[in-house]
Design an enzyme around this catalytic site. Structure first.
Site, PDB file in Angstrom:
ATOM      1  N   GLU A 130       0.847  -1.190   0.000  1.00  0.00           N
ATOM      2  CA  GLU A 130       0.000   0.000   0.000  1.00  0.00           C
ATOM      3  C   GLU A 130       0.883   1.240   0.000  1.00  0.00           C
ATOM      4  OE1 GLU A 130      -3.636  -2.103   2.531  1.00  0.00           O
ATOM      5  OE2 GLU A 130      -2.754  -0.226   3.254  1.00  0.00           O
ATOM      6  N   PRO A 131       0.311   2.394  -0.310  1.00  0.00           N
ATOM      7  CA  PRO A 131       1.126   3.611  -0.292  1.00  0.00           C
ATOM      8  C   PRO A 131       1.855   3.842   1.025  1.00  0.00           C
ATOM      9  CG  PRO A 131      -0.964   4.046  -1.377  1.00  0.00           C
ATOM     10  CD  PRO A 131      -1.043   2.647  -0.824  1.00  0.00           C
ATOM     11  N   SER A 135       7.174  -3.432   3.191  1.00  0.00           N
ATOM     12  CA  SER A 135       7.652  -4.672   3.788  1.00  0.00           C
ATOM     13  C   SER A 135       6.944  -5.010   5.097  1.00  0.00           C
ATOM     14  CB  SER A 135       9.168  -4.588   4.027  1.00  0.00           C
ATOM     15  OG  SER A 135       9.868  -4.486   2.799  1.00  0.00           O
ATOM     16  N   THR A 161       1.903  -5.858  -9.713  1.00  0.00           N
ATOM     17  CA  THR A 161       2.313  -6.480 -10.969  1.00  0.00           C
ATOM     18  C   THR A 161       1.113  -7.174 -11.610  1.00  0.00           C
ATOM     19  OG1 THR A 161       4.489  -6.881  -9.984  1.00  0.00           O
ATOM     20  CG2 THR A 161       3.976  -8.065 -12.010  1.00  0.00           C
ATOM     21  N   GLU A 245       8.170 -17.529  -3.551  1.00  0.00           N
ATOM     22  CA  GLU A 245       8.316 -16.283  -4.307  1.00  0.00           C
ATOM     23  C   GLU A 245       9.765 -15.817  -4.292  1.00  0.00           C
ATOM     24  OE1 GLU A 245       6.698 -11.642  -4.239  1.00  0.00           O
ATOM     25  OE2 GLU A 245       5.615 -13.208  -3.152  1.00  0.00           O
ATOM     26  N   GLN A 339      30.161  -1.832 -17.584  1.00  0.00           N
ATOM     27  CA  GLN A 339      31.422  -1.086 -17.641  1.00  0.00           C
ATOM     28  C   GLN A 339      32.341  -1.646 -18.719  1.00  0.00           C
ATOM     29  OE1 GLN A 339      32.016   1.599 -15.825  1.00  0.00           O
ATOM     30  NE2 GLN A 339      34.114   1.975 -16.479  1.00  0.00           N
ATOM     31  N   HIS A 341      31.491  -2.873 -21.449  1.00  0.00           N
ATOM     32  CA  HIS A 341      30.965  -2.473 -22.758  1.00  0.00           C
ATOM     33  C   HIS A 341      31.336  -1.037 -23.102  1.00  0.00           C
ATOM     34  CE1 HIS A 341      28.443  -6.089 -22.522  1.00  0.00           C
ATOM     35  NE2 HIS A 341      28.084  -5.874 -23.771  1.00  0.00           N
ATOM     36  N   GLY A 367      10.064  -8.113  -0.556  1.00  0.00           N
ATOM     37  CA  GLY A 367      10.803  -7.839   0.671  1.00  0.00           C
ATOM     38  C   GLY A 367      12.184  -7.333   0.315  1.00  0.00           C
TER      39      GLY A 367
END
Length: 389
Positions: A130-131, A135, A161, A245, A339, A341, A367
């Site tokens: 929630e806003p 966690s 998601t 998860e 880096q 690259h 989390g």
């Protein structure tokens, strides 16, 4: 490196899913990245091909294969193709949402929801954050009050998601606001529920094709029959399923790190500087040696935990260790490979640039890694630990 985690059946599944990614995701990934969400026709096609709900029992239309290694293969192939944003609707559906509908449901609920979860007609999401509560789940403020056979839900959620594309959402609510953990319950909120609306698509620095949204509940009336388990058991259910998860995120993280490393090794073999291949310089060799060793060690650890998970032996602290270690490693690998690259690593048309942006959230969601260390530390300090290593 050689891995004995998979057998011929798994590798056949890998070949089929790799072909699916090549045909159904890769050609459209850039378009979906620009639009901020995938076409749900791809998700339904994944269901038609057997890539959704593999663990669902046959009586509800699934394969009856509760083998997490199939989930592992899907994550590995999405990372290999660098389309994790477009494919996350699949991994979240299989790895994170589905366990709630397999373990905390009645027969009637499974018969109602699982067939669509297998065919792709129903895309799942889970809504905890929630806003004002991330966690610390005990601090959620979305309430659900029982009234005449329905729960009246009020509140808001964020960072969801599949928030726009989902057809059902497992929502953490407070059925007893006076309690903290013991007041949390889980409700399945379906598309079309009166009072349930979706907010804006949230703009992120990475994973652009994975739709992330806000959800709002304004006297939303959810049938009491949509409650998962008993009132007040939501927190226990969440903690039980968070282990898988976090293990799934570890699989994704190490797969992403290995993919970036493979691209970088190929780039360094082809790129020249001062008349020599980049891979011939001592600094390049040392960086690649360090990263190759670290990713191979981490892969062995993750594969070990996957085996333990298949046996039902992964504890919360095991998953926390893996999630913390592998996601931090992924940050290190993508940063140092970018880096190597040089200026091209800063260009979005190079896969390492996209991987750099897509990987950043890994240490945050499911989390934060600071919370992972807290979980690990508590397990070490627990008198019940005994001699367990």
């Amino acid at each position: 490196m050689r891995r004995d985690l998979f057998d011929e059946t798994h590798e056949a599944f890998r070949g089929s899913f790799r072909a699916f990614v090549r045909a159904e995701i890769e050609p459209y990934h850039e378009k979906w990245e620009a639009e901020g969400r995938v076409d749900k026709a791809m998700f339904r096609a994944a269901g038609e091909k057997g890539f959704l709900g593999m663990a669902v029992p046959e009586e509800y239309g699934g394969m009856g294969e509760p083998d997490f290694r199939y989930n592992v293969i899907i994550s590995e192939e999405l990372q290999r193709a660098n389309v994790i944003g477009s494919g996350m609707c699949i991994t979240l559906h299989n790895d994170i949402v589905l366990p709630y509908l397999l373990t905390a449901t009645t027969h009637e609920q499974r018969a109602r929801w699982l067939p669509g979860m297998v065919t792709g007609e129903t895309m799942g999401a889970i809504s905890m954050t929630e806003p004002g509560a991330g966690s610390d789940l005990a601090s959620i403020r979305t309430t659900a009050t029982l009234d005449d056979g329905h729960y009246v839900v009020n509140g808001s959620k964020t960072f969801v998601t599949n928030g726009l594309n989902s057809d059902l959402v497992v929502v953490a609510v407070k059925t007893d606001p006076e309690q903290r953990h013991r007041g949390i319950s889980l409700l399945v909120v379906e598309e079309g529920t009166p009072g349930f609306t979706r907010g804006r698509r949230l703009r992120k620095i990475g994973l652009h094709s994975q739709d992330t949204a806000e959800l709002f509940f304004d006297d939303a009336r959810v049938p009491a029959a949509n409650l998962l388990g008993e009132p007040g058991t939501g927190f226990t259910t969440l903690m039980r399923n968070l282990a898988q998860e976090r293990l799934a995120l570890s699989v994704s993280a190490i797969s992403g790190a290995r993919a970036v490393l493979d691209w970088t090794i190929a780039y360094c073999r082809e790129r020249t500087a001062f008349g020599s291949r980049l891979s011939s310089f001592q600094n390049t060799k040392f960086v690649l040696a360090e990263l190759t060793t670290a990713t191979e060690v981490a892969q062995v650890y993750v594969d070990h935990l996957v085996r333990r998970h298949l046996a039902g032996e992964v504890e919360a602290e095991d998953a926390a260790k893996a999630k913390w270690w592998t996601t931090e490693l992924q940050q290190d690998v993508v940063n140092r490979c970018l880096q190597l690259h040089g200026g091209y690593g800063f260009m979005q048309e190079y896969p390492v640039a996209r991987a750099f942006l897509d990987a950043r959230v890994q240490t945050i969601y499911a989390g934060t890694n600071e919370i992972m260390k807290e979980i690990i530390g508590r397990s070490i300090d627990s008198p019940a630990r005994g001699d367990r290593g």
